[in-house]
Design a protein around this motif. Structure first.
Motif, PDB file in Angstrom:
ATOM      1  N   VAL A  48       4.997  -1.500   2.462  1.00 18.02           N
ATOM      2  CA  VAL A  48       3.570  -1.804   2.389  1.00 18.02           C
ATOM      3  C   VAL A  48       2.811  -0.520   2.698  1.00 18.02           C
ATOM      4  CG1 VAL A  48       1.677  -3.125   3.415  1.00 18.02           C
ATOM      5  CG2 VAL A  48       3.911  -4.198   3.102  1.00 18.02           C
ATOM      6  N   LEU A  49       1.752  -0.251   1.932  1.00 15.22           N
ATOM      7  CA  LEU A  49       0.928   0.929   2.166  1.00 15.22           C
ATOM      8  C   LEU A  49      -0.536   0.548   2.022  1.00 15.22           C
ATOM      9  CD1 LEU A  49       0.931   4.024   2.652  1.00 15.22           C
ATOM     10  CD2 LEU A  49       0.896   4.288   0.174  1.00 15.22           C
ATOM     11  N   GLY A  50      -1.335   0.965   2.977  1.00 12.97           N
ATOM     12  CA  GLY A  50      -2.769   0.728   2.930  1.00 12.97           C
ATOM     13  C   GLY A  50      -3.253  -0.026   4.149  1.00 12.97           C
ATOM     14  N   LEU A  51      -4.388   0.385   4.683  1.00 12.11           N
ATOM     15  CA  LEU A  51      -4.942  -0.260   5.869  1.00 12.11           C
ATOM     16  C   LEU A  51      -5.885  -1.398   5.515  1.00 12.11           C
ATOM     17  CD1 LEU A  51      -5.705   2.872   8.062  1.00 12.11           C
ATOM     18  CD2 LEU A  51      -3.812   1.277   8.287  1.00 12.11           C
ATOM     19  N   ILE A  52      -6.846  -1.133   4.663  1.00  7.77           N
ATOM     20  CA  ILE A  52      -7.882  -2.128   4.354  1.00  7.77           C
ATOM     21  C   ILE A  52      -7.392  -3.136   3.321  1.00  7.77           C
ATOM     22  CG2 ILE A  52     -10.202  -2.441   3.417  1.00  7.77           C
ATOM     23  CD1 ILE A  52     -10.819   0.351   4.658  1.00  7.77           C
ATOM     24  N   SER A  53      -6.834  -2.648   2.236  1.00  6.41           N
ATOM     25  CA  SER A  53      -6.265  -3.549   1.221  1.00  6.41           C
ATOM     26  C   SER A  53      -4.818  -3.129   0.976  1.00  6.41           C
ATOM     27  CB  SER A  53      -7.081  -3.504  -0.063  1.00  6.41           C
ATOM     28  OG  SER A  53      -7.118  -2.199  -0.573  1.00  6.41           O
ATOM     29  N   PRO A  54      -3.902  -3.613   1.812  1.00  5.24           N
ATOM     30  CA  PRO A  54      -2.504  -3.196   1.699  1.00  5.24           C
ATOM     31  C   PRO A  54      -1.875  -3.595   0.372  1.00  5.24           C
ATOM     32  CG  PRO A  54      -2.737  -4.995   3.266  1.00  5.24           C
ATOM     33  CD  PRO A  54      -4.108  -4.604   2.848  1.00  5.24           C
ATOM     34  N   LYS A  55      -1.037  -2.714  -0.115  1.00  8.52           N
ATOM     35  CA  LYS A  55      -0.320  -2.942  -1.367  1.00  8.52           C
ATOM     36  C   LYS A  55       1.174  -2.940  -1.082  1.00  8.52           C
ATOM     37  CE  LYS A  55      -3.928  -0.693  -4.030  1.00  8.52           C
ATOM     38  NZ  LYS A  55      -4.891  -0.672  -2.953  1.00  8.52           N
ATOM     39  N   ILE A  56       1.889  -3.767  -1.809  1.00  6.52           N
ATOM     40  CA  ILE A  56       3.339  -3.839  -1.690  1.00  6.52           C
ATOM     41  C   ILE A  56       3.944  -3.036  -2.842  1.00  6.52           C
ATOM     42  CG2 ILE A  56       5.353  -5.353  -1.730  1.00  6.52           C
ATOM     43  CD1 ILE A  56       3.488  -7.598  -0.666  1.00  6.52           C
ATOM     44  N   TYR A  57       4.831  -2.122  -2.501  1.00  8.27           N
ATOM     45  CA  TYR A  57       5.515  -1.310  -3.506  1.00  8.27           C
ATOM     46  C   TYR A  57       6.985  -1.691  -3.540  1.00  8.27           C
ATOM     47  CZ  TYR A  57       1.333   1.521  -3.840  1.00  8.27           C
ATOM     48  OH  TYR A  57       0.060   1.939  -4.061  1.00  8.27           O
ATOM     49  N   LEU A  58       7.481  -1.938  -4.748  1.00  2.00           N
ATOM     50  CA  LEU A  58       8.867  -2.360  -4.953  1.00  2.00           C
ATOM     51  C   LEU A  58       9.581  -1.367  -5.861  1.00  2.00           C
ATOM     52  CD1 LEU A  58       8.194  -6.095  -5.879  1.00  2.00           C
ATOM     53  CD2 LEU A  58       8.884  -5.208  -3.646  1.00  2.00           C
ATOM     54  N   PRO A  59      10.881  -1.166  -5.627  1.00  2.00           N
ATOM     55  CA  PRO A  59      11.649  -0.372  -6.586  1.00  2.00           C
ATOM     56  C   PRO A  59      11.815  -1.149  -7.890  1.00  2.00           C
ATOM     57  CG  PRO A  59      12.873  -0.720  -4.527  1.00  2.00           C
ATOM     58  CD  PRO A  59      11.662  -1.567  -4.479  1.00  2.00           C
ATOM     59  N   VAL A  60      11.866  -0.452  -8.996  1.00  2.00           N
ATOM     60  CA  VAL A  60      12.105  -1.078 -10.299  1.00  2.00           C
ATOM     61  C   VAL A  60      13.549  -1.569 -10.345  1.00  2.00           C
ATOM     62  CG1 VAL A  60      12.299  -0.595 -12.775  1.00  2.00           C
ATOM     63  CG2 VAL A  60      10.367   0.289 -11.492  1.00  2.00           C
ATOM     64  N   GLY A  61      13.760  -2.705 -11.006  1.00  2.00           N
ATOM     65  CA  GLY A  61      15.105  -3.183 -11.262  1.00  2.00           C
ATOM     66  C   GLY A  61      15.622  -4.227 -10.293  1.00  2.00           C
ATOM     67  N   LEU A  62      14.770  -4.766  -9.450  1.00  2.00           N
ATOM     68  CA  LEU A  62      15.217  -5.820  -8.543  1.00  2.00           C
ATOM     69  C   LEU A  62      15.418  -7.118  -9.309  1.00  2.00           C
ATOM     70  CD1 LEU A  62      12.733  -5.283  -5.560  1.00  2.00           C
ATOM     71  CD2 LEU A  62      15.141  -4.619  -5.654  1.00  2.00           C
ATOM     72  N   LEU A  63      16.422  -7.889  -8.915  1.00  2.00           N
ATOM     73  CA  LEU A  63      16.600  -9.213  -9.486  1.00  2.00           C
ATOM     74  C   LEU A  63      15.467 -10.113  -9.011  1.00  2.00           C
ATOM     75  CD1 LEU A  63      20.427  -9.616  -8.803  1.00  2.00           C
ATOM     76  CD2 LEU A  63      19.315  -8.950 -10.946  1.00  2.00           C
ATOM     77  N   GLU A  64      15.114 -11.120  -9.804  1.00  3.90           N
ATOM     78  CA  GLU A  64      13.971 -11.973  -9.475  1.00  3.90           C
ATOM     79  C   GLU A  64      14.115 -12.632  -8.101  1.00  3.90           C
ATOM     80  OE1 GLU A  64      11.467 -15.761 -11.254  1.00  3.90           O
ATOM     81  OE2 GLU A  64      12.918 -14.729 -12.530  1.00  3.90           O
TER      82      GLU A  64
END
Length: 86
Positions: A48-64
């Motif tokens: 997670v990155l961001g203080l006011i409006s946090p965003k979730i970052y995921l690696p490409v290629g994860l299974l659902e």
């Protein structure tokens, strides 16, 4: 001893600032996949990155199923405000 502590704090702040700037540069190519969820090719771990409006970052290629569990986990971090503390 106080002056050394001051230099240490300044060095840590500079290091932290530069680390965040390099990370943001690395995330420029991230693709939005949902309202605050992004995928990026060059990631090894979700976060997670961001203080006011946090965003979730995921690696490409994860299974659902794997992605669903990770999103639950990261949303709990956001709800608990862990991204602000750590």
């Amino acid at each position: 001893m106080g002056i050394y502590l001051g230099f240490g704090i300044i060095a840590l702040l500079i290091y932290s600032f530069l680390s965040v700037m390099l990370l943001k540069r690395q995330l420029k190519g991230a693709q939005l996949i949902d309202k605050n969820i992004y995928e990026a090719n060059n990631l090894k771990t979700p976060f997670v990155l961001g203080l006011i409006s946090p965003k979730i970052y995921l690696p490409v290629g994860l299974l659902e199923e794997e992605q669903n569990y990770i999103l639950i986990h990261e949303r709990i971090h956001i709800r608990r405000k862990d991204h602000i503390i750590f």
